[in-house]
Design a protein around this motif. Structure first.
Motif, PDB file in Angstrom:
ATOM      1  N   GLU A 126       5.341 -10.264   0.906  1.00  0.00           N
ATOM      2  CA  GLU A 126       5.133 -11.288   1.942  1.00  0.00           C
ATOM      3  C   GLU A 126       4.288 -12.455   1.453  1.00  0.00           C
ATOM      4  O   GLU A 126       4.271 -13.510   2.072  1.00  0.00           O
ATOM      5  N   ILE A 127       3.580 -12.262   0.333  1.00  0.00           N
ATOM      6  CA  ILE A 127       2.733 -13.332  -0.184  1.00  0.00           C
ATOM      7  C   ILE A 127       3.406 -14.111  -1.311  1.00  0.00           C
ATOM      8  O   ILE A 127       3.558 -15.320  -1.235  1.00  0.00           O
ATOM      9  N   CYS A 128       3.843 -13.412  -2.385  1.00  0.00           N
ATOM     10  CA  CYS A 128       4.367 -14.151  -3.545  1.00  0.00           C
ATOM     11  C   CYS A 128       5.893 -14.163  -3.617  1.00  0.00           C
ATOM     12  O   CYS A 128       6.462 -14.876  -4.439  1.00  0.00           O
ATOM     13  N   GLY A 129       6.560 -13.379  -2.769  1.00  0.00           N
ATOM     14  CA  GLY A 129       8.012 -13.396  -2.760  1.00  0.00           C
ATOM     15  C   GLY A 129       8.671 -12.560  -3.843  1.00  0.00           C
ATOM     16  O   GLY A 129       9.894 -12.523  -3.945  1.00  0.00           O
ATOM     17  N   LYS A 130       7.845 -11.886  -4.660  1.00  0.00           N
ATOM     18  CA  LYS A 130       8.374 -11.043  -5.729  1.00  0.00           C
ATOM     19  C   LYS A 130       8.966  -9.767  -5.140  1.00  0.00           C
ATOM     20  O   LYS A 130       8.474  -9.256  -4.148  1.00  0.00           O
ATOM     21  N   LYS A 131      10.041  -9.276  -5.790  1.00  0.00           N
ATOM     22  CA  LYS A 131      10.601  -7.987  -5.345  1.00  0.00           C
ATOM     23  C   LYS A 131       9.783  -6.865  -5.957  1.00  0.00           C
ATOM     24  O   LYS A 131       9.408  -6.923  -7.116  1.00  0.00           O
ATOM     25  N   PHE A 132       9.505  -5.862  -5.135  1.00  0.00           N
ATOM     26  CA  PHE A 132       8.742  -4.719  -5.641  1.00  0.00           C
ATOM     27  C   PHE A 132       9.205  -3.436  -4.960  1.00  0.00           C
ATOM     28  O   PHE A 132       9.925  -3.480  -3.961  1.00  0.00           O
ATOM     29  N   ILE A 172       3.883  -0.747   3.313  1.00  0.00           N
ATOM     30  CA  ILE A 172       3.333  -1.648   2.304  1.00  0.00           C
ATOM     31  C   ILE A 172       4.148  -2.940   2.290  1.00  0.00           C
ATOM     32  O   ILE A 172       5.354  -2.915   2.104  1.00  0.00           O
ATOM     33  N   LYS A 173       3.453  -4.066   2.500  1.00  0.00           N
ATOM     34  CA  LYS A 173       4.163  -5.343   2.616  1.00  0.00           C
ATOM     35  C   LYS A 173       3.921  -6.285   1.434  1.00  0.00           C
ATOM     36  O   LYS A 173       4.503  -7.353   1.365  1.00  0.00           O
ATOM     37  N   THR A 174       3.018  -5.894   0.544  1.00  0.00           N
ATOM     38  CA  THR A 174       2.683  -6.771  -0.583  1.00  0.00           C
ATOM     39  C   THR A 174       2.798  -6.013  -1.905  1.00  0.00           C
ATOM     40  O   THR A 174       2.669  -4.802  -1.954  1.00  0.00           O
ATOM     41  N   CYS A 175       3.027  -6.783  -3.008  1.00  0.00           N
ATOM     42  CA  CYS A 175       3.379  -6.170  -4.292  1.00  0.00           C
ATOM     43  C   CYS A 175       2.189  -5.687  -5.106  1.00  0.00           C
ATOM     44  O   CYS A 175       2.349  -4.878  -6.015  1.00  0.00           O
ATOM     45  N   SER A 176       0.989  -6.203  -4.828  1.00  0.00           N
ATOM     46  CA  SER A 176      -0.156  -5.885  -5.681  1.00  0.00           C
ATOM     47  C   SER A 176      -1.440  -5.936  -4.878  1.00  0.00           C
ATOM     48  O   SER A 176      -1.455  -6.410  -3.736  1.00  0.00           O
ATOM     49  N   VAL A 177      -2.529  -5.461  -5.489  1.00  0.00           N
ATOM     50  CA  VAL A 177      -3.834  -5.522  -4.822  1.00  0.00           C
ATOM     51  C   VAL A 177      -4.197  -6.984  -4.526  1.00  0.00           C
ATOM     52  O   VAL A 177      -4.709  -7.295  -3.453  1.00  0.00           O
ATOM     53  N   GLU A 216      -3.742  -0.596   3.435  1.00  0.00           N
ATOM     54  CA  GLU A 216      -3.926  -1.910   2.838  1.00  0.00           C
ATOM     55  C   GLU A 216      -5.381  -2.353   2.991  1.00  0.00           C
ATOM     56  O   GLU A 216      -6.009  -2.836   2.058  1.00  0.00           O
ATOM     57  N   TYR A 217      -5.912  -2.126   4.169  1.00  0.00           N
ATOM     58  CA  TYR A 217      -7.293  -2.498   4.473  1.00  0.00           C
ATOM     59  C   TYR A 217      -8.250  -1.770   3.535  1.00  0.00           C
ATOM     60  O   TYR A 217      -9.153  -2.359   2.956  1.00  0.00           O
TER      61      TYR A 217
END
Ligand SMILES: [Zn+2]
Length: 166
Positions: free
Chosen positions: A67-73, A80-85, A132-133
């Motif tokens: 959801e942040i960088c648009g990268k597929k993961f 989990i909505k994001t690819c990295s910490v 995530e939190y």
């Protein structure tokens, strides 16, 4: 070929029963029957198929777009909505900033965790998953409680900048 068809052909090819295939994969036989029925399974189960039956099962992984960088993961689970910490941190800050903006007049310190994190139905908090939190809390402040305290301070203005709430 979808996963259901693939598993059916795997059983036919090997001339074994559903329960034998389940044993081979290391899952309960109900998992195999639900795959055959066409139900979705998580990436963890797909990784077991890959390990037990071969790399041709890699095509069934369900990728997600960060959801942040648009990268597929490859998310471990669908929360989990994001690819990295790093992206997770940005996402939490983004959600918290948006939430803080719409809750400026509220006394955050008096809120319960349920209210702050949106577990309660009555008062909506920021839509941040606990996992995530926690991962962000560990990275930034050491613990869940410290992150919560920092956030309350941030919302009162003193730590705004360090939290990226600008
Ligand atoms: Zn990302």
């Amino acid at each position: 070929m979808n996963l259901s068809e693939k598993i059916i052909s795997e059983i036919e090819k090997r001339k074994i029963k559903q329960s034998d295939l389940a044993r081979l994969i290391g899952v309960d036989s109900t998992v195999v029957s639900s795959i055959i029925k066409g139900r979705r399974v998580g990436n963890l189960t797909i990784s077991r198929l890959v390990k037990a039956l071969g790399p041709e099962y890699e095509q069934y992984y369900e990728y997600q777009t960060c959801e942040i960088c648009g990268k597929k993961f490859l998310p471990k689970n669908n929360r989990i909505k994001t690819c990295s910490v790093e992206c997770s941190r940005l996402n939490v800050n983004k959600i918290c900033a948006k939430w803080a903006k719409s809750n400026r007049s509220r006394n955050i310190a008096k809120d319960t965790d349920a209210q702050r994190f949106g577990w309660g139905a009555k008062v909506k908090g920021p839509a941040v998953s606990v996992a995530e939190y926690n991962s962000v809390a560990r990275k930034e402040h050491g613990s869940y409680g410290q992150r919560g305290a920092a956030e309350r301070l941030a919302q009162s203005g003193t730590m705004r900048e360090s939290m990226g709430l600008g």
